[in-house]
Design an enzyme around this catalytic site. Structure first.
Site, PDB file in Angstrom:
ATOM      1  N   ASP A  49      28.095 -13.005 -38.171  1.00  0.00           N
ATOM      2  CA  ASP A  49      26.997 -13.853 -37.701  1.00  0.00           C
ATOM      3  C   ASP A  49      26.714 -13.651 -36.219  1.00  0.00           C
ATOM      4  OD1 ASP A  49      29.327 -15.192 -36.908  1.00  0.00           O
ATOM      5  OD2 ASP A  49      28.422 -17.171 -37.127  1.00  0.00           O
ATOM      6  N   SER A 100      30.752 -16.207 -41.115  1.00  0.00           N
ATOM      7  CA  SER A 100      31.167 -15.519 -39.885  1.00  0.00           C
ATOM      8  C   SER A 100      31.868 -14.182 -40.151  1.00  0.00           C
ATOM      9  CB  SER A 100      32.038 -16.466 -39.067  1.00  0.00           C
ATOM     10  OG  SER A 100      32.282 -15.926 -37.799  1.00  0.00           O
ATOM     11  N   ASP A 130      28.236 -13.791 -33.365  1.00  0.00           N
ATOM     12  CA  ASP A 130      28.675 -14.555 -32.194  1.00  0.00           C
ATOM     13  C   ASP A 130      29.872 -13.913 -31.501  1.00  0.00           C
ATOM     14  OD1 ASP A 130      30.450 -15.263 -34.161  1.00  0.00           O
ATOM     15  OD2 ASP A 130      30.143 -17.431 -33.992  1.00  0.00           O
ATOM     16  N   ASP A 178      30.501  -9.396 -35.397  1.00  0.00           N
ATOM     17  CA  ASP A 178      30.985  -9.949 -36.664  1.00  0.00           C
ATOM     18  C   ASP A 178      29.778 -10.338 -37.522  1.00  0.00           C
ATOM     19  OD1 ASP A 178      30.227 -12.185 -35.163  1.00  0.00           O
ATOM     20  OD2 ASP A 178      31.581 -13.491 -36.264  1.00  0.00           O
TER      21      ASP A 178
HETATM   22 MG    MG Z   1      31.261 -15.477 -36.081  1.00  0.00          MG
END
Ligand code: MG
Length: 456
Positions: free
Chosen positions: A243, A97, A245, A241
């Protein structure tokens, strides 16, 4: 028994802490959790060691008789949407992440695409720490890995379908996107094109060394994006960020706004657009401006402990229009019950198009607070002592004590909580004046120091 999962999956430095041996053992444990014959979708972000970990996890899943589908690099919310829609019992995303580049990790999802509950994680941990291996007979190992295509396109089209594409296109807007050199490069520029928006992209080439900036979007890491918004006369900027999300916005004047500010605006907009319970959920680390803005509009704000998985699962279970975090995570309930950076961006453009005003004007509708965030090294006992001290000192004020203590004043709010990931006590505060801000933070600091017995 040991603990493997942090607040948002398993994390470690790729190769040395998060080794292929660990990933294999984890894959077996996750496979045992899902059970033989179940179908699991596996993806990864751009990070170094991604394929090393993904292949080891896949090997472990296969050894437990799981049928594995692999999508390669993909944003986490795209994988989650596919798991929710597809014929899958679960999903595994190889990602760390927002962590620094040297980290990798995994997030594990159930059939709805939502990350496992703490109770479910415990089951995986039990399998892991007991070195579980089913040792299925050879006939049970016939499954091969199936590669899946087209999932990111379906994801982008779903998001486009949620918003008023024509009104957004009519804005004739230019938007700056900073992809953090990771998987949002695969989705956000395409999304913006499909929404009829001209895109100026930075850090939107895939690179596991993250040469552009750290993977966490903050006012500091988004400085270049903010400067580009201002110099190019763009309408909006967005940073994701590692990944994808999360989404943090830059307004048309080049000012970066924390995620609770944009989420307050977006929650109200979403409540007008969709028929869902007029309720939102947010962690105690969000600003009280959320409540000040939403409550007069008839939207209930429910404060929760800090943590995205808890937020997602609470919204899913209790129902509401959205859930969000100050770090840029935003969950739009009519879309899916997980954080989704691209969905948050599309909704922001939808709001701008619907209101016909610039983002800076939208943000100016929110109360103006001055913020301070700090942390002090503290043992668990010292942190607990500090929390108790703050509770006592501010006993006359409204308080929430589900995660540390959050104090609500007339002209300030303050949160004092032990960190879930490091031995520190965090102090976050906002006030209408600098003087008031320093006064309340200093009071909290005195209590922390007293609890530490004068130690630094
Ligand atoms: Mg994330």
């Amino acid at each position: 028994m040991g603990k493997l999962f942090g607040t948002d999956g398993v994390r470690g430095i790729s190769g040395t802490e998060f080794t292929p041996e660990m990933a294999l053992r984890l894959g077996r444990a996750i496979g045992a959790f899902y059970g033989p014959g179940s179908r699991v979708l596996v993806g990864r972000d751009v990070r170094a060691g991604g394929d090393m970990i993904a292949n080891a996890v896949i090997s472990g899943l296969l050894s437990e008789g799981v049928k594995v589908y692999y999508v390669g690099m993909i944003p986490t919310p795209a994988l989650q949407l596919a798991v929710k829609r597809g014929p899958y019992e679960g999903g595994v995303m190889v990602t760390a992440s927002h962590n620094p580049p040297e980290y990798n990790g995994i997030k594990v999802m159930g059939p709805e695409g939502v990350e496992l509950s703490r109770e479910e994680e415990r089951v995986v941990e039990e399998y892991y720490f007991s070195n579980h291996a089913s040792k299925l007979e050879w006939r049970s190992l016939t499954y091969s890995v199936e590669v899946r295509h087209g999932i990111i396109e379906e994801y982008v089209d779903t998001i486009v379908g949620h918003v008023d594409r024509d009104s957004i296109a009519k804005l004739g807007a230019r938007v700056v996107v900073d992809c953090a050199n990771s998987v949002s490069s695969l989705s956000t520029p395409t999304l913006l094109r499909k929404l009829g928006v001209k895109t100026l992209s930075i850090n939107c080439h895939l690179d596991p060394e993250f040469p552009g900036r750290e993977p966490e979007p903050t006012p500091d890491t988004l400085k270049e994006a903010a400067a580009l918004v201002a110099s190019a006369g763009a309408l909006l900027g967005v940073g994701h960020d590692g990944d994808a999300d999360r989404a943090i916005f830059v307004d048309d004047r080049g000012v970066v706004h924390w995620g609770d500010r944009s989420a307050a605006l977006l929650s109200y907009h979403a409540s007008q657009r969709w028929d869902a319970p007029k309720r939102v959920f947010t962690g105690v680390s969000s600003s009280t401006l959320v409540e000040e803005y939403l409550r007069p509009k008839g939207i209930e704000v429910v404060w929760t402990a800090v943590g995205s998985v808890l937020l997602a699962r609470t919204l899913w279970k209790e129902g509401g229009i959205a859930a969000f975090e100050e770090n840029g995570g935003f969950i739009l309930s009519p879309h899916q019950h997980v954080r989704d950076g691209a969905m948050k961006l599309a909704l922001m453009l939808d709001l701008i198009a619907a209101e016909g005003v610039k983002p800076s004007e939208l943000f100016s509708r929110l109360p103006r607070y001055i913020s301070k965030k700090t942390k002090v090294k503290a043992t668990r006992e010292e942190a607990a002592c500090a929390v108790e001290g703050v509770k006592e000192l501010f006993a006359g004020y409204r308080q929430i004590t589900i995660d540390g203590v959050k104090v609500f004043g007339e002209d300030f709010w303050m949160l004092v909580r032990p960190s879930g990931t490091e031995p520190v006590v965090r102090i976050m505060a906002e006030a209408l004046s600098e003087e008031r801000l320093n006064e309340v933070v200093n009071k909290a600091m005195e209590i922390v120091q007293r609890c530490k017995g004068g130690r630094q």
